[in-house]
Motif scaffolding. Structure first.
Motif, PDB file in Angstrom:
ATOM      1  N   PHE A  68       0.854  -1.190   0.000  1.00 55.92           N
ATOM      2  CA  PHE A  68       0.000   0.000   0.000  1.00 55.92           C
ATOM      3  C   PHE A  68       0.886   1.235   0.000  1.00 55.92           C
ATOM      4  CE2 PHE A  68      -2.196   3.441   2.266  1.00 55.92           C
ATOM      5  CZ  PHE A  68      -3.308   3.582   1.441  1.00 55.92           C
ATOM      6  N   PHE A  69       0.494   2.218  -0.824  1.00 57.21           N
ATOM      7  CA  PHE A  69       1.284   3.435  -0.967  1.00 57.21           C
ATOM      8  C   PHE A  69       0.415   4.643  -0.623  1.00 57.21           C
ATOM      9  CE2 PHE A  69       4.576   6.080  -2.175  1.00 57.21           C
ATOM     10  CZ  PHE A  69       5.643   5.362  -2.691  1.00 57.21           C
ATOM     11  N   PRO A  70       0.703   5.382   0.461  1.00 58.09           N
ATOM     12  CA  PRO A  70      -0.082   6.575   0.809  1.00 58.09           C
ATOM     13  C   PRO A  70       0.074   7.654  -0.262  1.00 58.09           C
ATOM     14  CG  PRO A  70       1.288   5.858   2.652  1.00 58.09           C
ATOM     15  CD  PRO A  70       1.741   5.097   1.457  1.00 58.09           C
ATOM     16  N   ASN A  71      -0.988   8.411  -0.496  1.00 62.02           N
ATOM     17  CA  ASN A  71      -0.969   9.453  -1.517  1.00 62.02           C
ATOM     18  C   ASN A  71       0.125  10.484  -1.289  1.00 62.02           C
ATOM     19  OD1 ASN A  71      -3.020   8.580  -3.222  1.00 62.02           O
ATOM     20  ND2 ASN A  71      -4.627   9.492  -1.955  1.00 62.02           N
ATOM     21  N   GLU A  72       0.375  10.829  -0.021  1.00 61.76           N
ATOM     22  CA  GLU A  72       1.316  11.912   0.263  1.00 61.76           C
ATOM     23  C   GLU A  72       2.754  11.551  -0.105  1.00 61.76           C
ATOM     24  OE1 GLU A  72       0.361   9.841   4.245  1.00 61.76           O
ATOM     25  OE2 GLU A  72      -0.716  10.553   2.468  1.00 61.76           O
ATOM     26  N   CYS A  73       3.034  10.278  -0.300  1.00 61.90           N
ATOM     27  CA  CYS A  73       4.402   9.856  -0.635  1.00 61.90           C
ATOM     28  C   CYS A  73       4.568   9.513  -2.105  1.00 61.90           C
ATOM     29  CB  CYS A  73       4.795   8.641   0.205  1.00 61.90           C
ATOM     30  SG  CYS A  73       4.786   8.939   1.984  1.00 61.90           S
ATOM     31  N   PHE A  74       3.479   9.428  -2.845  1.00 61.19           N
ATOM     32  CA  PHE A  74       3.552   8.951  -4.222  1.00 61.19           C
ATOM     33  C   PHE A  74       4.014  10.060  -5.168  1.00 61.19           C
ATOM     34  CE2 PHE A  74       1.705   7.996  -8.410  1.00 61.19           C
ATOM     35  CZ  PHE A  74       2.196   6.715  -8.595  1.00 61.19           C
ATOM     36  N   GLU A  75       4.967   9.732  -6.042  1.00 61.46           N
ATOM     37  CA  GLU A  75       5.433  10.643  -7.086  1.00 61.46           C
ATOM     38  C   GLU A  75       5.186   9.968  -8.439  1.00 61.46           C
ATOM     39  OE1 GLU A  75       6.294  13.601  -6.680  1.00 61.46           O
ATOM     40  OE2 GLU A  75       7.046  13.840  -4.632  1.00 61.46           O
ATOM     41  N   SER A  76       4.308  10.546  -9.241  1.00 56.22           N
ATOM     42  CA  SER A  76       3.924   9.913 -10.500  1.00 56.22           C
ATOM     43  C   SER A  76       5.077   9.818 -11.485  1.00 56.22           C
ATOM     44  CB  SER A  76       2.761  10.683 -11.134  1.00 56.22           C
ATOM     45  OG  SER A  76       3.123  12.035 -11.376  1.00 56.22           O
ATOM     46  N   GLU A  77       6.112  10.657 -11.318  1.00 62.32           N
ATOM     47  CA  GLU A  77       7.245  10.647 -12.239  1.00 62.32           C
ATOM     48  C   GLU A  77       8.174   9.460 -12.012  1.00 62.32           C
ATOM     49  OE1 GLU A  77       6.320  13.106 -10.386  1.00 62.32           O
ATOM     50  OE2 GLU A  77       5.875  14.843 -11.653  1.00 62.32           O
ATOM     51  N   TYR A  78       8.035   8.781 -10.883  1.00 62.23           N
ATOM     52  CA  TYR A  78       8.955   7.708 -10.547  1.00 62.23           C
ATOM     53  C   TYR A  78       8.428   6.359 -11.035  1.00 62.23           C
ATOM     54  CZ  TYR A  78      11.349  11.028  -7.466  1.00 62.23           C
ATOM     55  OH  TYR A  78      12.035  12.096  -6.961  1.00 62.23           O
ATOM     56  N   GLU A  79       9.335   5.386 -11.071  1.00 58.89           N
ATOM     57  CA  GLU A  79       9.002   4.024 -11.464  1.00 58.89           C
ATOM     58  C   GLU A  79       8.971   3.138 -10.222  1.00 58.89           C
ATOM     59  OE1 GLU A  79      10.572   1.449 -15.121  1.00 58.89           O
ATOM     60  OE2 GLU A  79      12.071   1.603 -13.517  1.00 58.89           O
ATOM     61  N   TYR A  80       7.961   2.278 -10.155  1.00 60.66           N
ATOM     62  CA  TYR A  80       7.781   1.418  -8.984  1.00 60.66           C
ATOM     63  C   TYR A  80       7.737  -0.035  -9.429  1.00 60.66           C
ATOM     64  CZ  TYR A  80       6.263   5.879  -7.062  1.00 60.66           C
ATOM     65  OH  TYR A  80       6.213   7.199  -6.688  1.00 60.66           O
ATOM     66  N   GLY A  81       8.257  -0.908  -8.571  1.00 59.15           N
ATOM     67  CA  GLY A  81       8.222  -2.324  -8.897  1.00 59.15           C
ATOM     68  C   GLY A  81       8.878  -3.169  -7.826  1.00 59.15           C
ATOM     69  N   VAL A  82       9.038  -4.455  -8.122  1.00 61.59           N
ATOM     70  CA  VAL A  82       9.738  -5.365  -7.207  1.00 61.59           C
ATOM     71  C   VAL A  82      10.777  -6.162  -7.988  1.00 61.59           C
ATOM     72  CG1 VAL A  82       7.873  -5.636  -5.522  1.00 61.59           C
ATOM     73  CG2 VAL A  82       8.012  -7.181  -7.486  1.00 61.59           C
ATOM     74  N   ALA A  83      11.860  -6.466  -7.307  1.00 63.65           N
ATOM     75  CA  ALA A  83      12.842  -7.424  -7.797  1.00 63.65           C
ATOM     76  C   ALA A  83      12.554  -8.745  -7.095  1.00 63.65           C
ATOM     77  CB  ALA A  83      14.256  -6.949  -7.492  1.00 63.65           C
ATOM     78  N   VAL A  84      12.409  -9.826  -7.864  1.00 65.84           N
ATOM     79  CA  VAL A  84      12.039 -11.131  -7.302  1.00 65.84           C
ATOM     80  C   VAL A  84      13.076 -12.169  -7.716  1.00 65.84           C
ATOM     81  CG1 VAL A  84      10.195 -12.836  -7.040  1.00 65.84           C
ATOM     82  CG2 VAL A  84       9.617 -10.467  -7.584  1.00 65.84           C
ATOM     83  N   PHE A  85      13.505 -12.981  -6.747  1.00 68.06           N
ATOM     84  CA  PHE A  85      14.485 -14.031  -7.026  1.00 68.06           C
ATOM     85  C   PHE A  85      14.391 -15.081  -5.924  1.00 68.06           C
ATOM     86  CE2 PHE A  85      16.371 -10.427  -4.859  1.00 68.06           C
ATOM     87  CZ  PHE A  85      16.921 -10.989  -3.729  1.00 68.06           C
ATOM     88  N   PRO A  86      14.861 -16.310  -6.192  1.00 69.21           N
ATOM     89  CA  PRO A  86      14.855 -17.357  -5.152  1.00 69.21           C
ATOM     90  C   PRO A  86      15.728 -16.962  -3.967  1.00 69.21           C
ATOM     91  CG  PRO A  86      15.173 -18.317  -7.325  1.00 69.21           C
ATOM     92  CD  PRO A  86      15.313 -16.841  -7.495  1.00 69.21           C
ATOM     93  N   GLU A  87      15.315 -17.326  -2.780  1.00 66.21           N
ATOM     94  CA  GLU A  87      16.067 -16.975  -1.567  1.00 66.21           C
ATOM     95  C   GLU A  87      17.478 -17.542  -1.599  1.00 66.21           C
ATOM     96  OE1 GLU A  87      15.337 -17.054   3.271  1.00 66.21           O
ATOM     97  OE2 GLU A  87      14.623 -18.726   2.043  1.00 66.21           O
ATOM     98  N   LYS A  88      17.671 -18.698  -2.236  1.00 63.83           N
ATOM     99  CA  LYS A  88      18.999 -19.319  -2.264  1.00 63.83           C
ATOM    100  C   LYS A  88      20.016 -18.474  -3.036  1.00 63.83           C
ATOM    101  CE  LYS A  88      17.606 -22.266  -6.154  1.00 63.83           C
ATOM    102  NZ  LYS A  88      17.353 -23.657  -6.573  1.00 63.83           N
ATOM    103  N   PHE A  89      19.544 -17.530  -3.855  1.00 61.52           N
ATOM    104  CA  PHE A  89      20.469 -16.660  -4.589  1.00 61.52           C
ATOM    105  C   PHE A  89      21.262 -15.754  -3.644  1.00 61.52           C
ATOM    106  CE2 PHE A  89      18.526 -16.369  -9.139  1.00 61.52           C
ATOM    107  CZ  PHE A  89      18.625 -17.748  -9.245  1.00 61.52           C
ATOM    108  N   ILE A  90      20.698 -15.458  -2.478  1.00 55.47           N
ATOM    109  CA  ILE A  90      21.374 -14.544  -1.552  1.00 55.47           C
ATOM    110  C   ILE A  90      22.733 -15.099  -1.154  1.00 55.47           C
ATOM    111  CG2 ILE A  90      21.258 -13.483   0.737  1.00 55.47           C
ATOM    112  CD1 ILE A  90      18.237 -13.365   0.446  1.00 55.47           C
ATOM    113  N   ALA A  91      22.753 -16.372  -0.767  1.00 58.82           N
ATOM    114  CA  ALA A  91      24.021 -16.998  -0.381  1.00 58.82           C
ATOM    115  C   ALA A  91      24.868 -17.331  -1.608  1.00 58.82           C
ATOM    116  CB  ALA A  91      23.764 -18.255   0.432  1.00 58.82           C
TER     117      ALA A  91
END
Length: 277
Positions: A68-91
């Motif tokens: 959830f993103f509150p309106n007061e923090c949202f900037e429409s000019e920015y790009e939003y997303g997630v990076a997803v990878f298997p947990e085993k990649f960390i080690a």
């Protein structure tokens, strides 16, 4: 004489006009555009809500993270997303920090899912899903790292959240359900923030008076120990000596308790602070 007076009057008029012009000119300067929040400030506003999962003909088995993103923090000019990878990649790849840069530089299989989500009351809902998970991958733990990126390539990441299809418990929630969960999560964060403030104040208080408490306790121990020593030195009867020895034992117990409190209270407050975070 008249000419001199006329010159003085004209000079005064010119001076006043110049001052007024300068004042009016400087008073009408305004900013041409509003300053954007930094990517770090924007990322700080995001709230992780829940993991969800489901199965459909279009998506197969899918699991996702909702934010959830509150309106007061949202900037429409920015790009939003997630990076997803298997947990085993960390080690395996020592994968910490700038995940997007590592993907681009080292070719690590990190999925980037971009999207600004949908508008709801007081903010936006953002859900990012990994789809078509095979049956053999339902136990694989996936790391979801929310990020904000501006046009200059500056990126800010939130702390990773981790789950697998089999660990996620919320089945294909409705928008209304996610909004309700977002409200509950925001209240929880607000309570934790107030608790953290109280803990910080206690920590500051302990830090400011701790040395004086140690000095005071040490003085009491010295005075009391001297008093007991005198009692033993002047004791004439066995009964008086026994009483004095009992006082020594109580003094030693008091010293042990004082050291436990002196060392334990700051550690307890620090532990509460870490828990509040």
């Amino acid at each position: 004489m008249r000419k001199n007076n006329l010159k003085r009057v004209m000079s005064l008029i010119v001076l006043v006009f110049t001052i007024c012009s300068f004042g009016l000119g400087t008073g009408t300067v305004t900013a041409s555009a509003e300053t954007l929040h930094s990517v770090e400030e924007v990322a700080d506003g995001i709230v992780f809500i829940t993991f969800k999962k489901g199965t459909s003909a279009e998506r197969g088995n899918y699991v996702g993270a909702s934010f959830f993103f509150p309106n007061e923090c949202f900037e429409s000019e920015y790009e939003y997303g997630v990076a997803v990878f298997p947990e085993k990649f960390i080690a395996r790849y020592e994968l910490y920090g700038d995940y997007i840069a590592r993907k681009e530089a080292d070719g690590i299989s990190i999925a980037l899912i971009i999207g600004n989500g949908g508008v709801v009351e007081n903010g936006r809902l953002m859900s990012y899903n990994i789809i078509n998970i095979p049956e053999t991958g339902l136990d694989m733990r996936l790391v979801f790292v929310f990020f904000v990126r501006n046009s200059d390539g500056e990126v800010a990441y939130k702390e990773p959240v981790i789950s697998s299809f089999n660990e996620a418990t919320l089945e294909n929630p409705t928008v209304e359900k996610l909004v309700t969960l977002a409200g509950e999560r925001q209240k929880e964060i607000a309570v934790n923030s107030q608790f953290a403030i109280i803990v910080n104040k206690l920590s500051e208080l302990v830090d400011s008076v701790w040395i004086y408490l140690v000095i005071g306790a040490s003085a009491i121990v010295i005075v009391w120990g001297a008093y007991i020593g005198i009692r033993i030195a002047i004791a004439k009867r066995n009964e008086e000596k026994i009483n004095a020895k009992g006082m020594i034992i109580r003094l030693l117990i008091g010293i042990v308790i004082a050291f436990i409190l002196a060392g334990g209270v700051p550690l307890l407050i620090k532990g509460l602070g870490a828990w509040a975070i």
